[in-house]
Scaffold this active site. Structure first.
Site, PDB file in Angstrom:
ATOM      1  CD  GLU A   1      15.995 -16.796  18.933  1.00  0.00           C
ATOM      2  OE1 GLU A   1      16.714 -16.089  18.234  1.00  0.00           O
ATOM      3  OE2 GLU A   1      15.234 -16.325  19.788  1.00  0.00           O
TER       4      GLU A   1
ATOM      5  CG  HIS B   1      14.806 -11.783  12.145  1.00  0.00           C
ATOM      6  ND1 HIS B   1      14.761 -13.146  12.383  1.00  0.00           N
ATOM      7  CD2 HIS B   1      14.501 -11.195  13.326  1.00  0.00           C
ATOM      8  CE1 HIS B   1      14.434 -13.351  13.635  1.00  0.00           C
ATOM      9  NE2 HIS B   1      14.269 -12.196  14.235  1.00  0.00           N
ATOM     10  CG  ASP B   2      17.735 -11.881  15.307  1.00  0.00           C
ATOM     11  OD1 ASP B   2      17.156 -10.791  15.172  1.00  0.00           O
ATOM     12  OD2 ASP B   2      17.282 -12.829  15.989  1.00  0.00           O
TER      13      ASP B   2
ATOM     14  CG  ASP C   1       1.638  -4.585   3.364  1.00  0.00           C
ATOM     15  OD1 ASP C   1       1.468  -5.447   2.491  1.00  0.00           O
ATOM     16  OD2 ASP C   1       1.823  -3.369   3.099  1.00  0.00           O
TER      17      ASP C   1
ATOM     18  CG  ASP D   1       8.733 -15.167  15.769  1.00  0.00           C
ATOM     19  OD1 ASP D   1       9.152 -15.463  16.909  1.00  0.00           O
ATOM     20  OD2 ASP D   1       9.462 -14.938  14.799  1.00  0.00           O
TER      21      ASP D   1
ATOM     22  CG  ASP E   1      11.865 -14.322  20.415  1.00  0.00           C
ATOM     23  OD1 ASP E   1      12.649 -14.321  19.461  1.00  0.00           O
ATOM     24  OD2 ASP E   1      11.886 -13.463  21.323  1.00  0.00           O
TER      25      ASP E   1
ATOM     26  CG  ASN F   1      -0.213  -0.039   2.513  1.00  0.00           C
ATOM     27  OD1 ASN F   1       1.010  -0.171   2.529  1.00  0.00           O
ATOM     28  ND2 ASN F   1      -0.933   0.100   3.612  1.00  0.00           N
TER      29      ASN F   1
HETATM   30  O1  TEU Z   1      16.509 -13.104  19.179  1.00  0.00           O
HETATM   31  C1  TEU Z   1      17.217 -13.449  20.318  1.00  0.00           C
HETATM   32  C2  TEU Z   1      18.623 -13.292  20.061  1.00  0.00           C
HETATM   33  O2  TEU Z   1      19.220 -12.288  20.396  1.00  0.00           O
HETATM   34  C3  TEU Z   1      19.232 -14.377  19.303  1.00  0.00           C
HETATM   35  O3  TEU Z   1      18.685 -14.556  18.078  1.00  0.00           O
HETATM   36  C4  TEU Z   1      20.675 -14.212  19.146  1.00  0.00           C
HETATM   37  O4  TEU Z   1      20.947 -13.950  17.829  1.00  0.00           O
HETATM   38  C5  TEU Z   1      21.237 -15.511  19.578  1.00  0.00           C
HETATM   39  O5  TEU Z   1      21.026 -15.602  20.940  1.00  0.00           O
HETATM   40  C6  TEU Z   1      22.672 -15.638  19.248  1.00  0.00           C
HETATM   41  O6  TEU Z   1      23.462 -14.807  19.988  1.00  0.00           O
HETATM   42  C7  TEU Z   1      15.142 -13.071  19.201  1.00  0.00           C
HETATM   43  C8  TEU Z   1      14.640 -12.442  17.922  1.00  0.00           C
HETATM   44  O7  TEU Z   1      14.999 -13.250  16.837  1.00  0.00           O
HETATM   45  C9  TEU Z   1      15.165 -11.047  17.825  1.00  0.00           C
HETATM   46  O8  TEU Z   1      14.833 -10.425  16.609  1.00  0.00           O
HETATM   47  C10 TEU Z   1      14.611 -10.276  18.995  1.00  0.00           C
HETATM   48  O9  TEU Z   1      15.165  -8.992  19.028  1.00  0.00           O
HETATM   49  C11 TEU Z   1      14.900 -10.972  20.324  1.00  0.00           C
HETATM   50  O10 TEU Z   1      14.628 -12.354  20.295  1.00  0.00           O
HETATM   51  C12 TEU Z   1      14.034 -10.395  21.421  1.00  0.00           C
HETATM   52  O11 TEU Z   1      12.720 -10.815  21.257  1.00  0.00           O
HETATM   53 CA    CA Z   2       2.554  -1.395   3.777  1.00  0.00          CA
END
Ligand code: TEU
Ligand code: CA
Length: 552
Positions: A250, A314-315, A29, A98, A199, A23
């Site tokens: 995770e 994404h991290d 989105d 998630d 998470d 959009n």
């Molecule tokens: O990530 C937690 C986090 O910090 C791990 O992915 C880290 O990379 C790993 O412990 C290795 O060191 C999750 C999410 O993926 C992240 O985007 C969030 O910021 C975090 O939790 C908090 O919710």
């Molecule tokens: Ca959008």
């Protein structure tokens, strides 16, 4: 070994805010994901993991939730999600969401209540402690802050947060809280989702008494504490066991021994996990260590639990930049890493853009970055008196924004991601690296991934095969086999910028073989025999199939 659908699946991670903006507000989105489903389906994946899209002030891109039961406006609304869910199901794919239940946003009504007075009914839903000698209750750091405690004026004490101060940790000791979380999980499962990516799920239980740490900079005290397995068994009993779904936890700071406790088939907790031995120990490729890690997880978990394979998300900075060569050999190297991840034991995860070999980014100034982890660290170090330029440089390789730049769809403005102003800058290399180009080129990274995913559907050896490393100590060579029901796959990888001569193990040389997949043109011996020696080009990867009953 028990056969089950999720073990045979390939997961595609959609970081929706950077995927496609439908959009023009500059933010990807759910409607955008819906519009690009044909693309995901063309790749052939089985499961889509969507990063959090719950209501959130978005201090940590959706990992700070203020309402578990509604959808963030930026992402869309519940109706759009339901539409997306059924469109994904119609295409024969599944969706995992998630689940972020270690902490909420500090704007969650539960927390607003909890901090309002010591006798509020929600007081015990978070973790509160008196300070010590005018300071916080202990010396622990958090992931994103120098202290894991923040002072609350109204009640004159501190709350605990493993991440930013805007992300207070929930108190899992509280029975009502756990019940409420389980009810919320059931409500999403009842909507028809196919599981959860959980998470930092091994952070739920905290150390009794919060003792000072000897070395507070090693934050492993946040994870894997007594009580965690009881919580997860309860979650399984109350929620997960009633649905045919998959879960991936995770789980930072675990070894194969402690990791197995989360995913052992007899323990009724989770199905699979992400561990961080690679990400945490290896800023860049250290093949010797990588092989050790693969070996120990294989020995520790195969046939007992189930592992995952990933090198970015994404991290974590895009794998071709961090663990390959994103310059001269970008295409070869992106393919090699894909071939490796899809032929090692465990479920492969593909992070959006990986399948076209997207790279990390280098923006000019800290202002161009958005990642709260990077920005807080920058501030902390500069406040200590360090040179800002030097601090900035030191944070570039691992900044989480390396992976968060918009998906590169085509060579038009903003890579075709949005018609508006993107929430984060696009990687300037989008004219060379984009989906449109990849789809037009039969030799692109995309088709290697498509091929790998298709191969898994026909060749159970990729899922269920046992694993033997034949290359130990011979870096940059990584040579291993997977074997299952008389079929052996021999995987040969050159993790370097140089040509590499390889002696094939005697056991396999001269045997009848065929090339299954590779990343260079290879002419195979016309009688179809495995050569005794082969010469690999830079970042070359080859997978041969050998029929073991013909091995003499
Ligand atoms: O990530 C937690 C986090 O910090 C791990 O992915 C880290 O990379 C790993 O412990 C290795 O060191 C999750 C999410 O993926 C992240 O985007 C969030 O910021 C975090 O939790 C908090 O919710
Ligand atoms: Ca959008």
């Amino acid at each position: 070994m028990k056969k089950i659908w999720w073990k045979e699946s390939v997961v595609y991670q959609v970081y929706w805010r950077s995927f496609y903006d439908s959009n023009g507000d500059g933010i990807g989105d759910l409607q955008g994901v819906l519009e690009k489903l044909d693309y995901i389906q063309k790749l052939g994946v089985d499961v889509i993991w969507l990063n959090p899209f719950y209501e959130s002030p978005d201090r940590d891109n959706g990992y700070d939730i203020s309402d578990y039961e509604s959808v963030m406006e930026k992402a869309g609304d519940l109706e759009t999600f339901k539409e997306l869910l059924s469109a994904i199901h119609d295409r024969g794919m599944k969706v995992i969401m998630d689940l972020v239940v270690n902490h909420t946003s500090d704007q969650h009504p539960w927390f607003l209540e909890s901090k309002s007075s010591k006798d509020n009914p929600k007081r015990d839903w978070y973790i509160w402690r008196e300070g010590k000698e005018d300071g916080p209750p202990n010396n622990w750091r958090s992931y994103f802050e120098p202290s894991s405690w923040t002072y609350n004026d109204t009640t004159e004490d501190y709350y605990f947060h493993s991440f930013a101060k805007e992300q207070p940790d929930l108190n899992w000791k509280n029975d009502e809280l756990r019940k409420e979380i389980f009810r919320m999980m059931r409500s999403w499962l009842d909507l028809g989702i196919d599981g959860f990516r959980m998470d930092v799920i091994n952070l739920l239980a905290k150390q009794d008494g919060f003792p000072d740490a000897e070395d507070p900079s090693h934050i492993s005290y946040l994870a894997d504490n007594p009580g965690i397995h009881e919580y997860l068994q309860e979650m399984n009993r109350e929620v997960l066991s009633h649905y045919d779904v998959m879960t991936v936890g995770e789980i930072p700071f675990v070894t194969p021994e402690t990791g197995l406790l989360y995913v052992h088939e007899d323990r009724n907790e989770l199905n699979t996990l992400f561990h961080f031995q690679v990400a945490d120990e290896m800023p860049v490729m250290d093949l010797k260590r990588y092989k050790e890690i693969q070996e120990s997880w294989y020995k520790g978990t195969f046939e007992k639990g189930w592992n995952s394979q990933f090198l970015n998300n994404h991290d974590h900075t895009r794998q071709v930049t961090r663990y390959g060569n994103d310059g001269q050999y970008r295409v070869e190297s992106a393919k090699l890493l894909g071939i490796m991840l899809h032929t090692l034991p465990g479920m492969p995860y593909i992070y959006q853009g990986e399948e076209i070999g997207m790279t990390g980014v280098r923006f000019d100034s800290i202002e161009d970055y958005n990642d709260i982890a990077m920005k807080n660290k920058y501030k902390e170090e500069v406040e200590k008196g360090r040179d800002p330029e030097e601090v900035f440089e030191s944070l570039l390789l691992l900044s989480r924004d390396n992976s968060r730049t918009p998906m590169q769809w085509n060579e038009t403005e903003n890579a075709g991601f949005t018609s508006g102003q993107p929430w984060i800058k696009v990687n300037p290399n989008y004219k060379d690296i984009n989906v449109e180009k990849a789809l037009e080129d039969p030799s692109s990274v995309f088709y290697t991934y498509q091929n790998l995913i298709e191969l898994r559907k026909e060749h159970p050896v990729m899922t269920y095969g046992d694993y033997t490393d034949w290359s130990r100590g011979k870096d940059p060579l990584y040579l291993y086999t997977r074997s299952y029901e008389g079929i052996t796959w021999l995987v040969i990888l050159n993790h370097s910028d140089d040509v590499l001569d390889v002696d094939i193990p005697d056991h396999y040389a001269k045997e009848s073989a065929r090339l299954v997949i590779g990343n260079y043109q290879v002419t195979i011996d016309e009688r179809g025999h495995m050569p005794e020696k082969i010469r690999l080009q830079p970042h070359e990867a080859r997978v041969y199939e050998i029929k073991e009953n013909q091995v003499t």
